[in-house]
Design an enzyme around this catalytic site. Structure first.
Site, PDB file in Angstrom:
ATOM      1  N   SER A 265      -5.350  -7.853   1.124  1.00 44.58           N
ATOM      2  CA  SER A 265      -6.733  -8.182   1.473  1.00 44.58           C
ATOM      3  C   SER A 265      -7.629  -6.967   1.304  1.00 44.58           C
ATOM      4  O   SER A 265      -7.159  -5.854   1.092  1.00 44.58           O
ATOM      5  CB  SER A 265      -6.798  -8.687   2.911  1.00 44.58           C
ATOM      6  OG  SER A 265      -6.678  -7.583   3.780  1.00 44.58           O
ATOM      7  N   LYS A 266      -8.913  -7.223   1.434  1.00 47.08           N
ATOM      8  CA  LYS A 266      -9.909  -6.156   1.323  1.00 47.08           C
ATOM      9  C   LYS A 266      -9.595  -5.020   2.271  1.00 47.08           C
ATOM     10  O   LYS A 266      -9.806  -3.868   1.951  1.00 47.08           O
ATOM     11  CB  LYS A 266     -11.283  -6.726   1.680  1.00 47.08           C
ATOM     12  CG  LYS A 266     -11.987  -7.374   0.514  1.00 47.08           C
ATOM     13  CD  LYS A 266     -13.438  -7.577   0.861  1.00 47.08           C
ATOM     14  CE  LYS A 266     -13.720  -9.046   1.099  1.00 47.08           C
ATOM     15  NZ  LYS A 266     -15.067  -9.392   1.449  1.00 47.08           N
ATOM     16  N   ARG A 267      -9.127  -5.390   3.439  1.00 49.99           N
ATOM     17  CA  ARG A 267      -8.842  -4.357   4.435  1.00 49.99           C
ATOM     18  C   ARG A 267      -7.757  -3.386   3.961  1.00 49.99           C
ATOM     19  O   ARG A 267      -7.773  -2.210   4.276  1.00 49.99           O
ATOM     20  CB  ARG A 267      -8.454  -4.988   5.774  1.00 49.99           C
ATOM     21  CG  ARG A 267      -9.509  -4.731   6.832  1.00 49.99           C
ATOM     22  CD  ARG A 267      -9.253  -5.517   8.089  1.00 49.99           C
ATOM     23  NE  ARG A 267      -9.506  -6.937   7.890  1.00 49.99           N
ATOM     24  CZ  ARG A 267      -8.697  -7.907   8.278  1.00 49.99           C
ATOM     25  NH1 ARG A 267      -7.572  -7.622   8.878  1.00 49.99           N
ATOM     26  NH2 ARG A 267      -9.010  -9.161   8.057  1.00 49.99           N
ATOM     27  N   ASP A 268      -6.812  -3.919   3.185  1.00 47.20           N
ATOM     28  CA  ASP A 268      -5.743  -3.049   2.677  1.00 47.20           C
ATOM     29  C   ASP A 268      -6.296  -1.992   1.739  1.00 47.20           C
ATOM     30  O   ASP A 268      -5.734  -0.912   1.602  1.00 47.20           O
ATOM     31  CB  ASP A 268      -4.687  -3.871   1.940  1.00 47.20           C
ATOM     32  CG  ASP A 268      -4.045  -4.874   2.862  1.00 47.20           C
ATOM     33  OD1 ASP A 268      -3.596  -4.459   3.935  1.00 47.20           O
ATOM     34  OD2 ASP A 268      -4.022  -6.072   2.522  1.00 47.20           O
ATOM     35  N   SER A 269      -7.384  -2.332   1.080  1.00 43.54           N
ATOM     36  CA  SER A 269      -7.993  -1.384   0.158  1.00 43.54           C
ATOM     37  C   SER A 269      -8.421  -0.131   0.930  1.00 43.54           C
ATOM     38  O   SER A 269      -8.114   0.991   0.531  1.00 43.54           O
ATOM     39  CB  SER A 269      -9.181  -2.053  -0.522  1.00 43.54           C
ATOM     40  OG  SER A 269      -9.830  -1.159  -1.360  1.00 43.54           O
TER      41      SER A 269
END
Ligand code: GLU
Length: 511
Positions: A265-269
């Site tokens: 997910s975006k958060r992992d980025s």
């Protein structure tokens, strides 16, 4: 004659395109090209509340960067235009009404408050988010529960309403998925999805079916997250156009976090400092930037390659594929069912391989732009290419051409003196002074001759050449790392090499 293959990539323009989205585009493209079919880009922008400025342009640019140019799209035009769903608004209502007349859909007047009241009334520990479905619909305000006269009156009075599909109770539906085989669904588990909203806009469910039909889509490929809504689409096909007209389906596996623990997910980025979008995406509302592969310094060839093998292989050990080769070898049937873990280190490996694989001409075009950004002075193309050939094996990401190569264009202003100062002595100073003298007469200035003279001189002065090479490197590069030191001197030329030796010798006077 066989029917012409037509596939579509149908993103909603709600932000940047993440890995999974671009992979869906790629697999669609590969399938289309392999079968000499058409690759359609349809912009699914029916949810106006999720509209994000710039997102559509981002999609075009991503596809262009990856080399996945659509045959038909809002930009490219085509026989089934418009390809932007918001511009097709007036098409959908008729289909929704047809379903209402046939009793396969119904009109619902519930206000947001009434919907919330229903949810809180039916919410239990085992059913935390009650749905609008065969159990609850009879208690709601809709054309199934109200008397026909009342419905008519409400409609005449212009009461806001939506149209919902009436999911049959306890029926088993079967979908034949090209990757997953037969997938079964129980209709009781699916809610009565809204098909047409109060603003007359269709939801994704209605629009996708109507447009796939009207645009003569033969194969509908999309991400696994859409599998749960497949029964709705299957029924809509059955009701509206006949199941035999339905495209063949395939749902692509999720792309998972590096540890396999859930969807990437975006958060992992942010958390892992890795790109997950194709290109940098700046959210116009928050200003937040989600980092992309292009800006990180990936070649499009590498990006396409790594995406292709995230969930697919051709049954051999091969890992490196060009787009042309993928068109030849790709097959939907070999796409995996299980989610694919994203490994950033491996992604960088692909890029490194592609940096080695593309021609030096292509690379010099790219690297020149990077050097220009930093205002490095490039004397000539031959020099640039020689630098590239010396450092390219050391670069995983394109910006490393700057960090690994800048010293070829500007003399170091800082030196890693720590590694050499403690062992410095007058003999070393003397060595470098005589080295400069000696190499004045070298007949041909090249790495081999420079090394020979260096070693002969060291031997005659009884100093180990090994002890002199590190200082020599620090003189030329400023640091301990870099390609072979005589290659560096060979490229820098006589006067620059002398200058850099002298620069450091001046410093050693204070050691
Ligand atoms: N509009 C959907 C999305 O944003 C497309 C799903 C499909 O391809 O049918 O992902």
């Amino acid at each position: 004659m066989e029917k012409k293959i037509r596939v579509r990539f149908a993103p909603s323009p709600t932000g940047g395109l993440h890995l999974g989205g671009v992979r869906t585009a790629l697999y669609n493209y590969l399938f289309a090209k392999q079968h000499r079919g058409s690759f359609i880009l349809r912009i699914e922008d029916t949810d106006q509340s999720r509209f994000v400025a710039g997102a559509e342009e981002y999609i075009y640019e991503t596809l262009r960067w990856c080399g996945l140019e659509p045959d038909e799209s809002p930009l490219h035009g085509g026989p089934f235009a418009p390809y932007r769903q918001s511009e097709r608004k007036k098409i959908y209502r008729e289909y929704a009404e047809r379903l209402v007349h046939a009793g396969q859909a119904y009109i619902a007047f519930d206000t947001p408050e009434e919907l919330e009241a229903m949810r809180s009334k039916h919410r239990t520990a085992t059913n935390p988010s009650p749905q609008y479905d065969h159990q609850t619909r009879t208690h709601m305000r809709n054309s199934l529960s109200l008397a026909p006269m009342e419905t008519k009156k409400l409609l005449e009075a212009g009461a806001p309403h939506v149209i919902r599909i009436r999911m049959p109770d306890n029926e088993t539906l079967q979908l034949n998925d090209m990757i997953r085989g037969q997938v079964e669904f129980n209709t009781s588990l699916v809610d009565d999805k809204v098909l047409l909203k109060a603003d007359n806009m269709p939801t994704y469910h209605l629009a996708v079916v109507v447009d796939d039909f009207l645009m003569q889509v033969t194969h509908a490929f999309r991400g696994e997250e859409w599998l749960p809504s497949a029964p709705v689409h299957l029924l809509l096909w059955r009701y509206l156009f006949g199941e035999e007209k339905m495209p063949a389906w395939a749902h692509f596996p999720l792309i998972l976090k590096p540890d396999g623990n859930g969807k990437l997910s975006k958060r992992d980025s942010d958390r892992l400092g890795i790109p997950i979008f194709a290109m940098d995406w700046k959210d116009p509302a928050s200003g937040e930037i989600i980092s992309g592969f292009r800006e990180k310094g990936f070649l499009p060839e590498a990006f396409v390659n790594l995406l292709a093998v995230l969930g697919w292989n051709d049954g051999t050990e091969q890992e490196l594929y060009s787009l042309t080769e993928l068109v030849e070898k790709f097959s939907i049937e070999r796409v995996h069912k299980a989610g694919a873990k994203f490994n950033y280190e491996k992604a960088k490996w692909f890029n490194q391989e592609w940096i080695r694989k593309i021609s030096v001409e292509e690379l010099s075009f790219i690297v020149r732009k990077i050097y220009n950004q930093y205002s490095l002075h490039i004397p000539d193309e031959i020099f640039l290419r020689s630098v590239i050939l010396l450092i390219r094996d050391r670069c995983h990401l394109l910006p490393e051409f700057y960090t690994q190569g800048r010293f070829f264009f500007e003399a170091p202003r800082q030196w890693d003196t720590e590694s050499i100062s403690t062992k410095w002595n007058a003999a070393k100073t003397a060595f470098f002074i005589s080295y400069i003298e000696k190499f004045q007469d070298i007949s041909e200035w090249n790495a081999y001759n420079l090394e020979t003279v260096f070693k002969e001189l060291a031997a005659s002065q009884k100093i180990k050449a090994g002890e002199l090479q590190l200082p020599f490197r620090v003189m030329l590069v400023g640091e301990k790392s870099g390609p072979p030191v005589f290659d560096i001197a060979g490229l820098l030329g006589k006067s620059e090499t002398s200058k850099r030796i002298n620069n450091l010798l001046a410093l050693t006077e204070n050691w």
